[in-house]
Motif scaffolding. Sequence first.
Motif, PDB file in Angstrom:
ATOM      1  N   ASN A   1       0.807  -1.218   0.000  1.00 23.53           N
ATOM      2  CA  ASN A   1       0.000   0.000   0.000  1.00 23.53           C
ATOM      3  C   ASN A   1       0.838   1.265   0.000  1.00 23.53           C
ATOM      4  O   ASN A   1       1.954   1.292   0.514  1.00 23.53           O
ATOM      5  CB  ASN A   1      -0.925   0.005   1.213  1.00 23.53           C
ATOM      6  N   HIS A   2       0.282   2.310  -0.593  1.00 24.64           N
ATOM      7  CA  HIS A   2       0.947   3.616  -0.641  1.00 24.64           C
ATOM      8  C   HIS A   2      -0.142   4.673  -0.730  1.00 24.64           C
ATOM      9  O   HIS A   2      -1.323   4.367  -0.872  1.00 24.64           O
ATOM     10  CB  HIS A   2       1.888   3.707  -1.841  1.00 24.64           C
ATOM     11  N   GLY A   3       0.257   5.944  -0.614  1.00 22.33           N
ATOM     12  CA  GLY A   3      -0.722   7.006  -0.765  1.00 22.33           C
ATOM     13  C   GLY A   3      -0.377   8.235   0.045  1.00 22.33           C
ATOM     14  O   GLY A   3       0.665   8.300   0.711  1.00 22.33           O
ATOM     15  N   LEU A   4      -1.259   9.224  -0.011  1.00 16.39           N
ATOM     16  CA  LEU A   4      -1.110  10.456   0.760  1.00 16.39           C
ATOM     17  C   LEU A   4      -2.474  11.076   0.978  1.00 16.39           C
ATOM     18  O   LEU A   4      -3.450  10.729   0.323  1.00 16.39           O
ATOM     19  CB  LEU A   4      -0.166  11.445   0.061  1.00 16.39           C
ATOM     20  N   VAL A   5      -2.516  12.014   1.939  1.00 14.48           N
ATOM     21  CA  VAL A   5      -3.759  12.706   2.270  1.00 14.48           C
ATOM     22  C   VAL A   5      -3.518  14.202   2.216  1.00 14.48           C
ATOM     23  O   VAL A   5      -2.554  14.707   2.802  1.00 14.48           O
ATOM     24  CB  VAL A   5      -4.269  12.318   3.675  1.00 14.48           C
ATOM     25  N   CYS A   6      -4.371  14.905   1.499  1.00 17.51           N
ATOM     26  CA  CYS A   6      -4.314  16.357   1.407  1.00 17.51           C
ATOM     27  C   CYS A   6      -5.387  16.929   2.337  1.00 17.51           C
ATOM     28  O   CYS A   6      -6.581  16.652   2.153  1.00 17.51           O
ATOM     29  CB  CYS A   6      -4.559  16.793  -0.035  1.00 17.51           C
ATOM     30  N   VAL A   7      -4.957  17.709   3.332  1.00 20.17           N
ATOM     31  CA  VAL A   7      -5.876  18.302   4.301  1.00 20.17           C
ATOM     32  C   VAL A   7      -6.126  19.752   3.895  1.00 20.17           C
ATOM     33  O   VAL A   7      -5.181  20.539   3.768  1.00 20.17           O
ATOM     34  CB  VAL A   7      -5.312  18.241   5.727  1.00 20.17           C
ATOM     35  N   VAL A   8      -7.398  20.100   3.685  1.00 19.62           N
ATOM     36  CA  VAL A   8      -7.773  21.402   3.146  1.00 19.62           C
ATOM     37  C   VAL A   8      -8.739  22.110   4.102  1.00 19.62           C
ATOM     38  O   VAL A   8      -9.642  21.476   4.669  1.00 19.62           O
ATOM     39  CB  VAL A   8      -8.462  21.247   1.764  1.00 19.62           C
ATOM     40  N   SER A   9      -8.547  23.417   4.291  1.00 20.29           N
ATOM     41  CA  SER A   9      -9.443  24.184   5.140  1.00 20.29           C
ATOM     42  C   SER A   9     -10.841  24.241   4.526  1.00 20.29           C
ATOM     43  O   SER A   9     -11.008  24.611   3.353  1.00 20.29           O
ATOM     44  CB  SER A   9      -8.916  25.607   5.335  1.00 20.29           C
ATOM     45  N   ALA A  10     -11.850  23.908   5.322  1.00 12.91           N
ATOM     46  CA  ALA A  10     -13.237  23.998   4.863  1.00 12.91           C
ATOM     47  C   ALA A  10     -13.764  25.430   4.944  1.00 12.91           C
ATOM     48  O   ALA A  10     -14.878  25.696   4.506  1.00 12.91           O
ATOM     49  CB  ALA A  10     -14.119  23.077   5.696  1.00 12.91           C
ATOM     50  N   HIS A  11     -12.944  26.342   5.468  1.00 18.28           N
ATOM     51  CA  HIS A  11     -13.335  27.749   5.573  1.00 18.28           C
ATOM     52  C   HIS A  11     -12.772  28.598   4.435  1.00 18.28           C
ATOM     53  O   HIS A  11     -13.444  29.509   3.947  1.00 18.28           O
ATOM     54  CB  HIS A  11     -12.878  28.323   6.916  1.00 18.28           C
ATOM     55  N   THR A  12     -11.535  28.280   4.017  1.00 21.81           N
ATOM     56  CA  THR A  12     -10.875  29.113   3.003  1.00 21.81           C
ATOM     57  C   THR A  12     -10.513  28.353   1.743  1.00 21.81           C
ATOM     58  O   THR A  12     -10.174  28.970   0.724  1.00 21.81           O
ATOM     59  CB  THR A  12      -9.588  29.725   3.576  1.00 21.81           C
ATOM     60  N   GLY A  13     -10.529  27.025   1.789  1.00 25.95           N
ATOM     61  CA  GLY A  13     -10.109  26.242   0.632  1.00 25.95           C
ATOM     62  C   GLY A  13      -8.611  26.134   0.479  1.00 25.95           C
ATOM     63  O   GLY A  13      -8.129  25.546  -0.493  1.00 25.95           O
ATOM     64  N   GLN A  14      -7.854  26.671   1.439  1.00 28.00           N
ATOM     65  CA  GLN A  14      -6.404  26.603   1.380  1.00 28.00           C
ATOM     66  C   GLN A  14      -5.923  25.239   1.878  1.00 28.00           C
ATOM     67  O   GLN A  14      -6.450  24.699   2.853  1.00 28.00           O
ATOM     68  CB  GLN A  14      -5.776  27.705   2.245  1.00 28.00           C
ATOM     69  N   VAL A  15      -4.917  24.701   1.197  1.00 23.88           N
ATOM     70  CA  VAL A  15      -4.331  23.434   1.631  1.00 23.88           C
ATOM     71  C   VAL A  15      -3.532  23.675   2.907  1.00 23.88           C
ATOM     72  O   VAL A  15      -2.613  24.503   2.927  1.00 23.88           O
ATOM     73  CB  VAL A  15      -3.428  22.834   0.533  1.00 23.88           C
ATOM     74  N   ARG A  16      -3.900  22.971   3.971  1.00 25.92           N
ATOM     75  CA  ARG A  16      -3.217  23.144   5.252  1.00 25.92           C
ATOM     76  C   ARG A  16      -1.946  22.306   5.328  1.00 25.92           C
ATOM     77  O   ARG A  16      -0.942  22.735   5.884  1.00 25.92           O
ATOM     78  CB  ARG A  16      -4.132  22.752   6.404  1.00 25.92           C
ATOM     79  N   ALA A  17      -2.015  21.091   4.791  1.00 30.28           N
ATOM     80  CA  ALA A  17      -0.855  20.205   4.898  1.00 30.28           C
ATOM     81  C   ALA A  17      -1.038  18.995   4.007  1.00 30.28           C
ATOM     82  O   ALA A  17      -2.160  18.641   3.612  1.00 30.28           O
ATOM     83  CB  ALA A  17      -0.657  19.749   6.344  1.00 30.28           C
ATOM     84  N   LEU A  18       0.087  18.361   3.690  1.00 31.26           N
ATOM     85  CA  LEU A  18       0.094  17.046   3.051  1.00 31.26           C
ATOM     86  C   LEU A  18       0.596  16.039   4.070  1.00 31.26           C
ATOM     87  O   LEU A  18       1.652  16.250   4.684  1.00 31.26           O
ATOM     88  CB  LEU A  18       0.999  17.036   1.824  1.00 31.26           C
ATOM     89  N   LEU A  19      -0.151  14.978   4.240  1.00 29.85           N
ATOM     90  CA  LEU A  19       0.297  13.885   5.092  1.00 29.85           C
ATOM     91  C   LEU A  19       0.820  12.788   4.171  1.00 29.85           C
ATOM     92  O   LEU A  19       0.054  12.064   3.546  1.00 29.85           O
ATOM     93  CB  LEU A  19      -0.853  13.380   5.960  1.00 29.85           C
ATOM     94  N   ASP A  20       2.136  12.729   4.052  1.00 26.20           N
ATOM     95  CA  ASP A  20       2.787  11.740   3.196  1.00 26.20           C
ATOM     96  C   ASP A  20       2.855  10.428   3.967  1.00 26.20           C
ATOM     97  O   ASP A  20       3.918   9.985   4.386  1.00 26.20           O
ATOM     98  CB  ASP A  20       4.188  12.241   2.811  1.00 26.20           C
ATOM     99  N   ASP A  21       1.685   9.837   4.156  1.00 27.45           N
ATOM    100  CA  ASP A  21       1.557   8.701   5.078  1.00 27.45           C
ATOM    101  C   ASP A  21       1.820   7.349   4.433  1.00 27.45           C
ATOM    102  O   ASP A  21       1.831   6.335   5.102  1.00 27.45           O
ATOM    103  CB  ASP A  21       0.172   8.705   5.714  1.00 27.45           C
ATOM    104  N   ARG A  22       2.007   7.324   3.111  1.00 25.08           N
ATOM    105  CA  ARG A  22       2.284   6.074   2.392  1.00 25.08           C
ATOM    106  C   ARG A  22       1.198   5.018   2.656  1.00 25.08           C
ATOM    107  O   ARG A  22       1.481   3.818   2.719  1.00 25.08           O
ATOM    108  CB  ARG A  22       3.668   5.536   2.737  1.00 25.08           C
ATOM    109  N   GLY A  23      -0.030   5.500   2.832  1.00 27.16           N
ATOM    110  CA  GLY A  23      -1.144   4.593   3.052  1.00 27.16           C
ATOM    111  C   GLY A  23      -1.382   4.231   4.502  1.00 27.16           C
ATOM    112  O   GLY A  23      -2.312   3.473   4.807  1.00 27.16           O
TER     113      GLY A  23
END
Length: 313
Positions: free
Chosen positions: A85-107
């Motif tokens: 398994n692999h992957g990542l998660v993009c966390v985005v503000s629901a107030h401004t639409g700005q990307v808060r962080a990338l979680l390079d969690d590899r799944g």
Amino acid sequence: MTLAVFDTAAIKKTATSQLVLDTVRDALIAHAEGRTSVPPPLHLDFPETDGDCHVKAGWITGATDFTVKIATGFYRNPALGLPTNHGLVCVVSAHTGQVRALLDDRGLLTAWRTAAAGALITHAMARPDAVILAVFGTGEQARLQATWLAELRPVSTVLVHGRNPHRAAALCDDLISRGLPARPASAQQAAAADMVITTTPATVPVLDAAQVREGAHVTGIGTDMPHKNELPPALFHRAELIATDDHAQCLDHGDFGHAVRAGATARDGDIAAGLLLGTPVDRPDTAITVADLTGVGALDAALASAVLDQLLH
């Protein structure tokens, strides 16, 4: 501003299994109560390399963030010395639409979310005195399901069934090292356990419904694409209680959907899994119960946001 990126080492250092279990429990309940926004997942299949990709998004009403997640499973990777398994998660503000962080969690967060959901639902739906667990599959998810369920209830024995006997033995050794008695088992032996969790990418059912004993509970977590199938329709026909993590998803590409199309159960024959987490499940001791989990984007959103909050404080 530089985008914050957090790797698996940081995530493992910050997040505890209790945080994951609590977050996933609350998110399952919110989803069951209709307090989420979850678009249909995007699926890509790569048959020539035995791989697949899922893109899921989700938001819990009122939450500060939403997420978009990419998760891949390439099942020949272990032979190449690579994780499945692999992957990542993009966390985005629901107030401004700005990307808060990338979680390079590899799944990793997907694996944790899946394990938490499976353990929570299995614990809620199984008989209170059920102590023998069987897992179909020998990968990371099989290990996580066994170890996380053991955090919620006593597990006296783990029966491991896999196509590769060497991997089944290795998983047993791993579980034993973690304090869980485990041994390899045939499909028939595993199907007869008190609790059964299937964790495979199978395209045909991995167990015989007739071999599941009265009073048993079965959770399927591997059927997350239309061509996959772990649990036979006949098992749903025998079940007195069926739970799904998302009714529409499970109808579209879950084992529940296969059973409905086979005429083994009704389209409205399920209950939302999250509704079973708040109060003890009313189940006769002889009842067979089944849970079909296809993975809900709102759970990914809740978990990623909770982990990010820990990382930033």
